[in-house]
Design an enzyme around this catalytic site. Structure first.
Site, PDB file in Angstrom:
ATOM      1  N   ARG A   1       0.839  -1.201   0.000  1.00 51.79           N
ATOM      2  CA  ARG A   1       0.000   0.000   0.000  1.00 51.79           C
ATOM      3  C   ARG A   1       0.874   1.252   0.000  1.00 51.79           C
ATOM      4  O   ARG A   1       0.605   2.219  -0.725  1.00 51.79           O
ATOM      5  CB  ARG A   1      -0.937   0.008   1.212  1.00 51.79           C
ATOM      6  CG  ARG A   1      -2.039  -1.019   1.147  1.00 51.79           C
ATOM      7  CD  ARG A   1      -2.746  -1.183   2.484  1.00 51.79           C
ATOM      8  NE  ARG A   1      -3.359   0.048   2.957  1.00 51.79           N
ATOM      9  CZ  ARG A   1      -3.850   0.226   4.182  1.00 51.79           C
ATOM     10  NH1 ARG A   1      -3.791  -0.765   5.071  1.00 51.79           N
ATOM     11  NH2 ARG A   1      -4.398   1.374   4.527  1.00 51.79           N
TER      12      ARG A   1
ATOM     13  N   CYS B   1      -0.712   6.346   9.196  1.00 47.47           N
ATOM     14  CA  CYS B   1      -1.136   5.029   8.696  1.00 47.47           C
ATOM     15  C   CYS B   1      -2.331   5.242   7.781  1.00 47.47           C
ATOM     16  O   CYS B   1      -2.383   6.239   7.062  1.00 47.47           O
ATOM     17  CB  CYS B   1      -1.477   4.090   9.861  1.00 47.47           C
ATOM     18  SG  CYS B   1      -2.851   4.653  10.886  1.00 47.47           S
TER      19      CYS B   1
END
Length: 283
Positions: A181, A241
């Site tokens: 990601r 995050c």
């Protein structure tokens, strides 16, 4: 125990020994992504540590924000904590059903709201259950308490802060998401959100900080994990995050190592990547 002497982590053995003490307040802060197909509240009502209350990080959030579980105001946080029977003198012990994922977020929320008497149960509920310790079922309510919160903005970063930081430097940015990601090679779990990372940020997937039994790795193992990302542990760090949850795991581990000049980007990737002018890098 004084606030200054409150450990970042407590062992299951310690909690079992101190669970009956009036100022020890266990809190289940379990939270899962939709694709994990787990119902945190239902699991809590099926089994939880005796005396625990359920802390919903989605409910204890800024309802006016379009982004997930953003910090509420100090007044809203204090009301929510007090409703759960948590007062300013209590030692809050946070855990979750994954072992260590969302518990760190709740731990950080208490700390950023000025409550230092807060620890995370090392290994969480999975370790507690593996050890065949006592659990209870059913909904739980406590007598309301008074909790006065005071926001510590030095440990919090906003979108505007991060934009300025990317331009001027001065603080290192560490991302807790999985490397695919971060690299832009795998999709984000939130529909319509591009993957990738903020310019100049570094990557350390949060699960690399955990041992095989779900506990946080020893300090001698943690330090090189951070250093190998390219971080300078002598300089300030901002953790981030997907939505501000696992960023708190990095924050917790760094605090465990004695790091103090830390902050967390609350909006994280859910906010950053949603901006029309977002600066995004890929591997």
């Amino acid at each position: 125990m004084s606030a200054a002497g409150t450990p970042v982590l407590v062992a299951t053995e310690w909690l079992a020994e101190h669970l009956s003490e009036p100022f020890i307040k266990p809190v289940d802060a379990s939270w899962y992504l939709p694709q994990m197909n787990r119902d945190a509240k239902a699991e809590f009502e099926a089994a939880h540590i005796p005396g625990a209350v359920f802390f919903d990080i989605d409910a204890v959030s800024d309802a006016s924000s379009p982004y997930p579980h953003m910090l509420p105001s100090p007044e809203e946080f204090g009301k929510a904590a007090g409703t759960l029977g948590i007062g300013n003198e209590d030692h809050v012990i946070v855990y979750d059903g994954a072992g260590l994922m969302s518990a760190a977020r709740a731990w950080w929320m208490f700390k950023v709201m000025g409550h230092e008497r807060v620890s995370v149960l090392n290994g969480g509920f999975p370790k507690w259950q593996r050890e065949h310790r006592h659990v209870k079922a059913g909904a739980v309510s406590r007598k309301p308490a008074t909790f006065e919160a005071k926001l510590g903005i030095s440990h919090l970063r906003s979108l505007e802060d991060m934009r300025a930081l990317i331009e001027r430097g001065g603080e290192q940015v560490l991302d807790a998401r999985a490397k695919p990601r971060f690299d832009g090679a795998a999709p984000e779990p939130r529909p319509g959100l591009p993957s990738g990372h903020m310019p100049g940020s570094l990557n350390l997937p949060f699960d690399r900080l955990l041992a095989d039994d779900g506990t946080v790795k020893k300090k001698r193992e943690l330090k090189p994990l951070f250093e190998n990302t390219g971080l300078d542990l002598q300089k300030p760090i901002v953790t981030t995050c997907g939505s501000g949850v696992t960023a708190a795991v990095l924050y917790l581990a760094l605090t465990h190592l004695g790091k103090e000049d830390l902050a967390l980007y609350d909006g994280s990737w859910a906010e950053w990547a949603a901006q029309p002018d977002a600066r995004i890098e890929t591997a």
